[in-house]
Design a protein around this motif. Structure first.
Motif, PDB file in Angstrom:
ATOM      1  N   ALA B 115      -5.993 -27.228 -23.394  1.00 41.21           N
ATOM      2  CA  ALA B 115      -6.093 -28.661 -23.374  1.00 41.21           C
ATOM      3  C   ALA B 115      -6.053 -28.857 -21.709  1.00 41.21           C
ATOM      4  O   ALA B 115      -6.708 -29.931 -21.466  1.00 41.21           O
ATOM      5  N   LEU B 163       0.315 -37.058 -21.492  1.00 43.33           N
ATOM      6  CA  LEU B 163      -0.199 -36.522 -22.840  1.00 43.33           C
ATOM      7  C   LEU B 163       0.821 -35.999 -23.549  1.00 43.33           C
ATOM      8  O   LEU B 163       1.223 -36.113 -24.616  1.00 43.33           O
ATOM      9  N   LEU B 169       1.725 -35.669 -30.408  1.00 41.73           N
ATOM     10  CA  LEU B 169       0.677 -34.906 -29.547  1.00 41.73           C
ATOM     11  C   LEU B 169       1.398 -33.578 -28.988  1.00 41.73           C
ATOM     12  O   LEU B 169       0.922 -33.031 -27.963  1.00 41.73           O
ATOM     13  N   TRP B 171       1.396 -30.448 -29.735  1.00 44.92           N
ATOM     14  CA  TRP B 171       0.262 -29.501 -30.138  1.00 44.92           C
ATOM     15  C   TRP B 171      -0.612 -29.491 -28.787  1.00 44.92           C
ATOM     16  O   TRP B 171      -1.031 -28.393 -28.307  1.00 44.92           O
ATOM     17  N   LEU B 172      -0.549 -30.592 -27.944  1.00 43.78           N
ATOM     18  CA  LEU B 172      -1.425 -30.424 -26.806  1.00 43.78           C
ATOM     19  C   LEU B 172      -0.822 -29.719 -25.668  1.00 43.78           C
ATOM     20  O   LEU B 172      -1.338 -29.323 -24.417  1.00 43.78           O
ATOM     21  N   ASP B 173       0.512 -29.639 -25.862  1.00 43.10           N
ATOM     22  CA  ASP B 173       1.538 -28.801 -24.794  1.00 43.10           C
ATOM     23  C   ASP B 173       1.485 -27.498 -24.921  1.00 43.10           C
ATOM     24  O   ASP B 173       2.103 -26.805 -23.881  1.00 43.10           O
ATOM     25  N   SER B 179      -1.636 -23.333 -31.005  1.00 48.97           N
ATOM     26  CA  SER B 179      -1.917 -24.688 -30.276  1.00 48.97           C
ATOM     27  C   SER B 179      -3.209 -24.486 -29.636  1.00 48.97           C
ATOM     28  O   SER B 179      -4.086 -25.486 -29.696  1.00 48.97           O
ATOM     29  N   GLN B 183      -6.697 -26.785 -29.925  1.00 52.90           N
ATOM     30  CA  GLN B 183      -6.830 -27.555 -28.552  1.00 52.90           C
ATOM     31  C   GLN B 183      -8.587 -27.171 -28.369  1.00 52.90           C
ATOM     32  O   GLN B 183      -9.116 -27.944 -27.492  1.00 52.90           O
TER      33      GLN B 183
END
Lengths: 245, 214
Positions: B115, B163, B169, B171-173, B179, B183
């Motif tokens: 991401a 974000l 969210l 899963w963006l990290d 994950s 992304q």
């Protein structure tokens, strides 16, 4: 045969207008393009080169409109814009090795030859060269790709008399075989007395005479005997009483 | 085009443009907004344009036997190559960073994951669409153009910082395989945005520069 023909070139700025400039550069000629500062010399040369967009007129290279043969026109000319230092921190040889990629006619042996003739050290940076040597370096680049027309904008401005004399001698040598020409803008008219075969005189954006050096002298015989006398006589504006307050 | 790219590299490019290609090393720093690394790449591109202006590159190029539009395209292409190289060089640092700073430990923005690279594409897209057309409107106003572009880049950096804190969210990290796979579509979308914005930027820049009197 004319290498370059400029006809009716016009460029309108808010405070200045280039008015229907026309002249030719014959093969083997050194054309002195003269006029006082701000007369329109650089604007004309920039219009010829396409650096500015003219509002009218045509420029022909060997009879063909340069718009239709821009690449071949630029491959066959060498340009020296006086007072501009390109890439001052780069070595001459680096600039040459990049420049040669653009010219199919580039001749490495010629480049080495002209470096030797002009006593140029290719390993020197541009900012290590004197003003005269910078002009010679640009001329060496132009001659190395076999340019048949050199367009020089004020190349001798800021040079000492000896360097200017060397350059005018060099210009005569360049056109000696009759295949190359030089279009040479300057306000230092004494340089032209030594080398020009033709004169185009521009005043306030308009050409007031264009022809051979002899025809120029004849046309302005009553104004003076030297180019400088003639130009000063034609251009001089008297200060009236209200000029100084 | 090859000759113009060579000229760009050997005569116009600033040394810092190439040094900032290594900005990916920033991904090793614990708790850092990693998109700032990509900002440094745009700073390097700014140096290149400024260097070109100071060395009168436009005048030199104008008398070469090339079309004016090609000089703009070459500069845009070179900038794009710099950006893509910087992203590619950042990849190994991202892998290393993910090991040094495990999953979700970056409190200052996205972790070094897929991401992050998607947002990296957005940084460059925002930079290109503002900087290139703005610079080529005049061919010399490089500082103002960079300032405008940096403000847009700053918004993307804020997005990077915000974000991971947006509910839903997390899963963006993540830096774990699951994950990262999740992304991937985001990376594709952002890469597409980058391509579209860069092509558009180049087209506008060419059109504007054609009208400029040097």
């Amino acid at each position: 045969m004319n290498l370059l023909e400029v006809e009716g070139l016009r460029k309108i700025y808010p405070a200045f207008t280039l008015q229907d400039v026309s002249f030719v550069v014959p093969e083997g000629a050194i054309v002195g393009f003269i006029g006082r500062n701000g007369a329109g010399k650089s604007t004309t040369l920039k219009s010829i080169l396409g650096l500015v967009h003219p509002d009218g007129g045509t420029v022909r290279w060997r009879g063909e409109d340069v718009k239709d043969c821009e690449k071949s026109f630029k491959e066959n000319i060498g340009v020296v814009l006086g007072g501009i230092d390109f890439y001052p921190k780069k070595k001459l040889n680096t600039i040459a090795s990049v420049t040669k990629m653009f010219y199919p006619n580039w001749d490495d042996a010629k480049y080495q030859h002209y470096c030797k003739v002009f006593a140029l050290d290719g390993e020197k940076r541009v900012d290590q060269l004197s003003s005269g040597m910078k002009v010679k370096a640009l001329i060496a680049l132009a001659l190395s790709h076999n340019a048949s027309l050199l367009i020089l904008d004020e190349p001798t401005s800021g040079l000492d008399p000896v360097s200017r004399d060397e350059l005018t001698e060099l210009f005569r040598a360049i056109v000696a075989d009759g295949t190359r020409s030089i279009l040479f803008s300057t306000h230092i008219t004494s340089d032209l007395e030594k080398c020009a075969s033709h004169i185009t005189f521009i005043k306030d954006g308009a050409v007031i005479h264009s022809g051979t050096l002899d025809s120029f002298r004849s046309a302005f015989a009553d104004r003076g005997s030297t180019l400088e006398d003639i130009i000063v006589s034609v251009e001089r504006r008297e200060l009236d009483e209200s000029a100084i307050i | 085009m090859k000759a113009l790219l060579s000229k760009q590299l050997r005569l116009t490019c600033h040394p810092m443009t190439l040094v900032f290609l290594l900005a990916g090393v920033f991904l090793l720093i614990p708790s850092y907004p990693y998109t700032v690394a990509f900002f440094y790449v745009t700073l390097g591109i700014f140096f290149m344009f400024m260097n070109g202006r100071e060395q009168r590159d436009a005048d030199f190029s104008a008398v070469l036997p090339v079309r004016k539009c090609d000089t703009v395209k070459a500069a845009c292409l070179f900038s794009t190559l710099v950006e893509l190289c910087a992203l590619a060089i950042a990849v190994p640092f991202a892998f290393l960073g993910a090991r040094i700073n495990p999953n979700g430990t970056n409190a200052a923005g996205l972790d070094a994951n897929v991401a992050l690279f998607a947002v990296g594409f957005l940084v460059f897209a925002a930079f290109n669409i503002v900087f290139l057309p703005s610079f080529y409107r005049t061919g010399y106003k490089v500082g103002v153009s960079f300032l405008k572009a940096s403000l847009c880049v700053a918004l993307v950096v804020v997005l990077d910082i915000a974000l991971p804190h947006v509910p839903g969210l997390p899963w963006l990290d993540g830096t774990d395989t699951a994950s990262c796979l999740r992304q991937l579509p985001l990376l594709g979308v952002c890469a597409a945005v980058y391509v579209i914005f860069t092509l558009l930027a180049c087209r506008i820049a060419v059109r504007r520069y054609e009208k400029v009197d040097l």
